[in-house]
Write an enzyme that holds these catalytic residues in place. Structure first.
Site, PDB file in Angstrom:
ATOM      1  N   ARG A 125       0.836  -1.206   0.000  1.00 17.52           N
ATOM      2  CA  ARG A 125       0.000   0.000   0.000  1.00 17.52           C
ATOM      3  C   ARG A 125       0.867   1.251   0.000  1.00 17.52           C
ATOM      4  O   ARG A 125       0.626   2.188  -0.762  1.00 17.52           O
ATOM      5  CB  ARG A 125      -0.933  -0.009   1.209  1.00 17.52           C
ATOM      6  N   SER A 277      14.452   1.157   5.913  1.00 12.42           N
ATOM      7  CA  SER A 277      13.053   1.316   6.315  1.00 12.42           C
ATOM      8  C   SER A 277      12.298  -0.008   6.362  1.00 12.42           C
ATOM      9  O   SER A 277      11.083  -0.009   6.577  1.00 12.42           O
ATOM     10  CB  SER A 277      12.335   2.290   5.368  1.00 12.42           C
ATOM     11  N   ARG A 342      16.493   0.871  -3.563  1.00  9.07           N
ATOM     12  CA  ARG A 342      17.666   0.876  -2.680  1.00  9.07           C
ATOM     13  C   ARG A 342      17.964  -0.545  -2.234  1.00  9.07           C
ATOM     14  O   ARG A 342      17.140  -1.197  -1.599  1.00  9.07           O
ATOM     15  CB  ARG A 342      17.459   1.785  -1.468  1.00  9.07           C
ATOM     16  N   GLU A 437      26.881   8.906   3.353  1.00  8.54           N
ATOM     17  CA  GLU A 437      26.406   8.817   4.738  1.00  8.54           C
ATOM     18  C   GLU A 437      27.412   8.142   5.663  1.00  8.54           C
ATOM     19  O   GLU A 437      27.088   7.838   6.811  1.00  8.54           O
ATOM     20  CB  GLU A 437      25.071   8.069   4.787  1.00  8.54           C
ATOM     21  N   GLY A 462      22.958  12.031   4.206  1.00  9.45           N
ATOM     22  CA  GLY A 462      22.074  11.426   5.199  1.00  9.45           C
ATOM     23  C   GLY A 462      22.608  11.749   6.584  1.00  9.45           C
ATOM     24  O   GLY A 462      23.482  11.050   7.111  1.00  9.45           O
ATOM     25  N   PHE A 463      22.093  12.806   7.175  1.00 10.25           N
ATOM     26  CA  PHE A 463      22.647  13.354   8.416  1.00 10.25           C
ATOM     27  C   PHE A 463      22.712  12.318   9.539  1.00 10.25           C
ATOM     28  O   PHE A 463      23.701  12.237  10.276  1.00 10.25           O
ATOM     29  CB  PHE A 463      21.801  14.562   8.846  1.00 10.25           C
ATOM     30  N   LEU A 464      21.684  11.495   9.696  1.00 10.99           N
ATOM     31  CA  LEU A 464      21.625  10.614  10.865  1.00 10.99           C
ATOM     32  C   LEU A 464      22.644   9.484  10.779  1.00 10.99           C
ATOM     33  O   LEU A 464      23.417   9.249  11.714  1.00 10.99           O
ATOM     34  CB  LEU A 464      20.206  10.080  11.030  1.00 10.99           C
ATOM     35  N   ASP A 465      22.659   8.757   9.660  1.00  7.42           N
ATOM     36  CA  ASP A 465      23.673   7.712   9.510  1.00  7.42           C
ATOM     37  C   ASP A 465      25.072   8.307   9.575  1.00  7.42           C
ATOM     38  O   ASP A 465      25.978   7.733  10.191  1.00  7.42           O
ATOM     39  CB  ASP A 465      23.482   6.973   8.183  1.00  7.42           C
ATOM     40  N   PRO A 546       8.624  12.464   3.899  1.00  5.18           N
ATOM     41  CA  PRO A 546       8.115  11.254   4.543  1.00  5.18           C
ATOM     42  C   PRO A 546       6.758  10.770   4.056  1.00  5.18           C
ATOM     43  O   PRO A 546       6.303   9.715   4.491  1.00  5.18           O
ATOM     44  CB  PRO A 546       8.026  11.675   6.016  1.00  5.18           C
ATOM     45  N   ASP A 636      13.801   5.340  11.389  1.00  3.67           N
ATOM     46  CA  ASP A 636      14.261   4.125  10.721  1.00  3.67           C
ATOM     47  C   ASP A 636      15.597   3.735  11.351  1.00  3.67           C
ATOM     48  O   ASP A 636      15.958   4.231  12.410  1.00  3.67           O
ATOM     49  CB  ASP A 636      14.336   4.299   9.196  1.00  3.67           C
TER      50      ASP A 636
END
Length: 731
Positions: A125, A277, A342, A437, A462-465, A546, A636
Site C-alpha cells: 500500500r 526502512s 535501494r 552517509e 544522510g545526516f543521521l547515519d 516522509p 528508521d
C-alpha cells in the site's frame, strides 16, 4: 528447517527459488538454468572481495581506536590526526578534475528538480501510494495539515469547513501568483478562465481578461473548450501545475472562478527501499519485497484498501494526456514517480541463500542480482510486462547505501557489471546512487564519484547515519556532545556544503541528482514548508520527504527556487574545508547537570525502545514513533544508529553507567507501552522486560554498541527478529 534447492555451490531457499524462476524470470528472454548458474558464479567470484572490504573497515577502525587511546590525555592535535589518517589510507589522494559521463538517464533525474519519497517496499500500500504520488492535490495537502492554521474558526472537524476551505483557496492563489504570475493583477481576484488563440486568459472581474506574464508557461489543457469541467496545465522550473475547474463540485461551487483544486507535480522520483526502512531478515521477507518490486515494474501491483465501510482496489496510475495549447496535438506526462530501488549495503548476509558449507550469502549481492532482474520488466511495454514502463531511457536506478570509500564504490560498479552480464543487459544499464552517509565516503567523495563516473546518477547526504558513523569512528576520542547539538557542529555544515560543491565540480548539474535528507517530523508540515526550502536554496535538486502529502507541499519550494540557477551561482566555489570535516564533535567539558544527562539518556532510550519494539515484534522497519514529548517522528535504522551510538559513547567514557542505561530503559519501557496502549497487537515490555526480546534487543544495542561494526544496528536487529519469529512459530 528451510527447504532449499541446490544450485551449483549454492543452497537457495525454495520460496526464493520458486519466485525467481516462476515469476521474476517469466516474460524475460533469460533461461532459468543459465540465470541461476550466473548467480552461482557471481556469488563465488565476488564474495572474497566483499569480505576483504569489510576486513579493511575493521582494520582502519582498530588503528583509529588505538591512536585515540594512546592520546587519551591532552588536547586533540588536528594536524597530527590528519597526517595519521593519510598515512593509514583513510584519507586518499584527490583524483583531480573530471566530469561524470553517465548516459541514458531519465529527465526526472537530470533536469527536473523536485521531491523524492523513500518508502518500504515490503508494504504494498505504501509502495503504491508513493509511486502514485507523482501528482498530488495542493488543496488536500493544505487542508489536512497544520500549514493552514485552525485560527478564526478554521478547524478541520469531521465535515468540510468552508472557513478552512477559503483559507486553502487563498493560499493556493498566492502560490500561483509566484509560480505562474499574471501579466497584471492576482489570481486572488480571478472570476474565470478561458483559452483564446492558444493562450490562457484569466478574468479579474468586470470582463477584464489578462494573460500570463510568461505565456510559454501554459503547456496544455483537458476537456472541451466551453465545457464547465476542464483543466489548465502550467509549467514552472520544469514542474507542472494543473488547475482543475468544475463550478458544480463541492469546492468549485464555493470559488468565484469555479476552481475545485490545484494539482502539483510532486514526488518526481521515489526510492523503493529494501534497506533502512524495512525489516527483512529471511527468505520470506525478501520474497515479499521482491514480489512488490516486480508488481511495480510490471505495472500490475494492486492492493485492497478499506476506508470506513468502503473497500476499493488501489493500482498504479496511468500516464496523463493533455491537449496542446493550440488544440492540434497531445502532450503525455508520466502518471507515476520514476522509481529507484535501494539495495542493502556490503555488510549483511541473509540466509535466503547459503553456500555449500551453510554460510549465508552477502545480501547486497543477492539484491543486485534480483532487483536488477526484476527491473528489466520496467524497461519495456509488452503483453508479458504490462502497459507501464519505469525508465523511458532503458536504465535501472539502484541506490547503494553505507559504502565506505572509493574501493567499496568500485566494488559496487564491478558487481553491477557482472549482474549486467548475467542478465544480458548492455553495460552501464544499472546506474548507481551513492549515499554520502559514511565518514570515509564524505572525506573521499570526489574519488568515490570517479569510481562510478559512468554510472552515478545521484549523491545524497544522510545526516543521521553520517552522525552515527562520526560517533563510532571516534568512539575512543572522548565523550560526544548531546544529540540535539550535533546539527550545529562545524563538520555538519561542511558535510552538506561539500556534497553540493563536489557534485557541481564533477558535472552533476543537468546530469545527475544532488540530494539532501529527510524531514522526520511527519505532522509538523508548517515547519517543513518554512524550513525545507533551505535545501533547494543550497543547491539540492531533490530532498527526501516522509509522505505523499509532504511531497506536494515540498514541491512548492522548487517553484520558488530555480535550483539550476543556484548551481550557476555556486559553481567553482569550495565552501567546505577538510579541517571542518575532520572536527570531531567532542564535548569541550563535561558541564552537564545530572538532570541534563538523565534527560539525554531518557530521550534516547525512549526513541530506541519505541522503534525497536515495532521492528522486532511487528517486523516494521519504518515507524512514526512519538518521542518523549509525544511529537511524532519518522524513525528508521538511521535514527536508531545515532541514538544507540551516542549512549554507547557516553557509557564508554563514564558519563553514564550501565545501571543508568538499564534503569532508564525500564522507565521508558512504561512510557512506550502507554504510547502503544491502543494497539491491540502490541506486547508490553515494562511488565517483564527480561522476557521481552524487543526490550533485550534495545538494551543490547546500547551496551554492545561500541563493538558493533561501524555502529550498525542490523546485526543485532536481524538476530533478535529471527529469535522472535522462531519463538512465535514454536509457541
Amino acid at each position: 528447517m528451510t527447504d532449499r534447492v541446490t544450485v551449483g555451490n549454492l543452497r537457495v531457499a525454495r520460496a526464493l527459488y520458486d519466485f525467481i524462476t516462476d515469476e521474476a524470470l517469466a516474460g524475460t528472454d533469460l533461461d532459468p538454468d543459465s540465470f541461476w548458474s550466473g548467480v552461482d558464479k557471481v556469488v563465488t567470484d565476488l564474495t572474497p572481495r566483499n569480505q576483504e572490504l569489510l576486513a579493511r573497515r575493521d582494520d582502519l577502525q582498530a588503528q583509529i581506536d588505538k591512536w585515540h587511546r594512546q592520546r587519551a590525555i591532552g588536547p586533540h592535535d588536528a594536524d597530527e590526526y590528519k597526517q595519521f589518517l593519510t598515512e593509514i589510507g583513510y584519507l586518499e589522494p584527490d583524483p583531480g578534475d573530471f566530469t561524470i559521463t553517465t548516459a541514458g538517464v531519465d529527465d526526472e533525474i537530470t533536469t527536473t528538480a523536485g521531491p523524492q519519497l523513500v518508502v518500504p517496499v515490503l508494504n504494498a500500500r505504501f509502495a503504491l501510494n508513493a509511486a502514485n504520488a507523482r501528482w498530488g492535490s495542493l488543496y488536500d495537502a493544505l487542508y489536512g495539515t497544520d500549514v493552514i492554521s485552525d485560527e478564526d474558526g478554521a478547524e478541520k472537524g469531521t465535515s468540510y469547513n468552508r472557513v478552512r476551505g477559503d483559507k486553502v483557496i487563498a493560499y493556493a492563489r498566492e502560490f500561483l501568483d509566484g509560480a505562474a504570475p499574471l501579466a497584471s493583477g492576482s489570481y486572488a481576484d480571478a472570476t474565470g478562465f478561458r483559452i483564446e488563440d492558444g493562450q490562457v486568459q484569466v478574468e479579474l472581474g468586470d470582463d477584464q481578461w489578462v494573460g500570463l506574464a510568461g505565456p510559454d508557461q501554459f503547456v496544455g489543457y483537458t476537456g472541451e473548450l466551453g465545457s464547465p469541467q476542464w483543466s489548465i496545465l502550467l509549467r514552472n522550473n520544469g514542474l507542472h501545475i494543473e488547475i482543475l475547474i468544475d463550478p458544480d463540485s463541492p469546492v468549485g461551487s464555493t470559488d468565484k472562478a469555479g476552481v475545485k483544486d490545484v494539482v502539483l507535480e510532486s514526488a518526481v522520483t521515489t526510492i523503493m527501499d529494501f534497506e533502512d526502512s524495512v525489516a527483512a531478515v529471511d527468505a520470506e521477507d525478501k520474497v515479499l519485497g521482491y514480489r512488490n518490486w516486480l508488481g511495480l515494474n510490471r505495472g500490475d501491483l494492486s492492493e485492497e484498501v478499506s476506508k470506513g465501510d468502503k473497500t476499493f482496489t488501489r493500482v498504479l496510475n496511468p500516464d496523463r494526456t493533455y491537449t496542446t495549447p493550440d488544440g492540434s496535438g497531445e502532450l503525455t506526462l508520466p502518471g507515476r514517480s520514476l522509481l529507484f530501488v535501494r539495495n542493502v549495503g556490503h555488510l549483511m548476509t541473509n540466509d535466503a541463500i547459503t553456500d555449500a558449507e551453510g554460510n549465508e550469502v552477502f545480501e547486497g549481492i543477492q539484491d543486485a542480482l534480483f532487483t536488477g532482474l526484476i527491473a528489466m520488466h520496467g524497461l519495456k511495454e509488452s503483453d508479458a510486462n504490462g502497459p507501464l514502463r519505469n525508465s523511458r531511457t532503458g536504465s535501472v536506478y539502484i541506490v547503494k547505501p553505507k559504502m565506505h570509500g572509493p574501493a567499496e564504490v568500485a566494488y559496487t560498479v564491478d558487481l553491477f557489471s557482472r549482474v549486467e552480464d548475467v542478465l544480458g543487459l548492455p553495460q552501464n544499464t544499472l546506474k548507481v546512487g551513492i549515499m554520502d552517509e559514511e565518514r570515509r565516503t564524505t572525506l573521499n567523495l570526489k574519488a568515490c564519484i570517479k569510481a562510478a563516473a559512468d554510472r552515478v546518477v545521484f549523491i545524497n547526504t544522510g545526516f543521521l547515519d553520517r552522525t552515527g558513523d562520526e560517533i563510532h569512528t571516534s568512539m575512543e576520542a572522548g565523550p560526544m556532545i548531546r544529540k540535539g547539538a550535533m546539527k550545529s557542529q562545524p563538520w555538519i555544515k561542511a558535510y552538506e556544503d561539500q556534497n553540493v560543491d563536489v557534485g557541481l565540480a564533477t558535472g552533476f548539474s543537468g546530469r545527475a541528482q544532488i540530494g539532501k535528507g529527510m524531514w522526520a517530523m511527519t505532522d509538523l508540515m508548517a515547519d517543513m514548508v518554512e524550513q525545507k526550502i533551505g535545501q533547494p536554496k543550497a543547491g539540492a535538486t531533490t530532498a527526501w520527504v516522509p509522505s505523499p502529502t509532504a511531497a506536494t507541499l515540498h514541491a512548492m519550494h522548487y517553484h520558488q527556487v530555480d535550483v539550476y540557477a543556484v548551481h550557476k551561482e555556486l559553481e567553482g566555489k569550495q565552501r567546505a574545508s577538510l579541517d571542518d570535516l575532520l572536527t570531531i564533535p567532542l564535548a569541550k567539558e563535561l558541564a552537564w547537570a545530572p538532570e541534563e544527562i538523565r534527560e539525554e539518556v531518557d530521550n534516547n532510550c525512549q526513541s530506541i525502545l519505541g522503534y525497536v519494539v515495532r521492528w522486532i515484534d511487528a517486523g516494521v522497519g519504518c515507524s512514526k514513533v512519538p518521542d518523549i514529548h509525544d511529537i511524532a517522528l519518522m524513525e528508521d535504522r538511521a535514527t536508531l544508529r545515532i541514538s544507540s551510538q551516542l549512549l554507547a559513547n557516553w557509557l564508554r567514557h563514564g558519563v553514564i553507567t550501565e545501571e543508568d542505561v538499564k534503569t532508564s530503559l525500564r522507565r521508558m519501557a512504561a512510557v512506550v507501552d502507554e504510547q502503544n496502549a491502543k494497539d491491540p497487537d502490541f506486547k508490553p515490555m515494562a511488565t517483564d522486560p527480561d522476557s521481552s526480546i524487543a526490550f533485550q534487543a534495545a538494551q543490547e544495542l546500547i551496551l554492545a554498541g561500541g563493538t558493533q561494526p561501524s555502529g550498525y544496528t542490523e546485526p543485532i536487529l536481524h538476530r533478535r527478529r529471527r529469535e522472535y519469529k522462531a519463538s512465535v512459530a514454536g509457541a
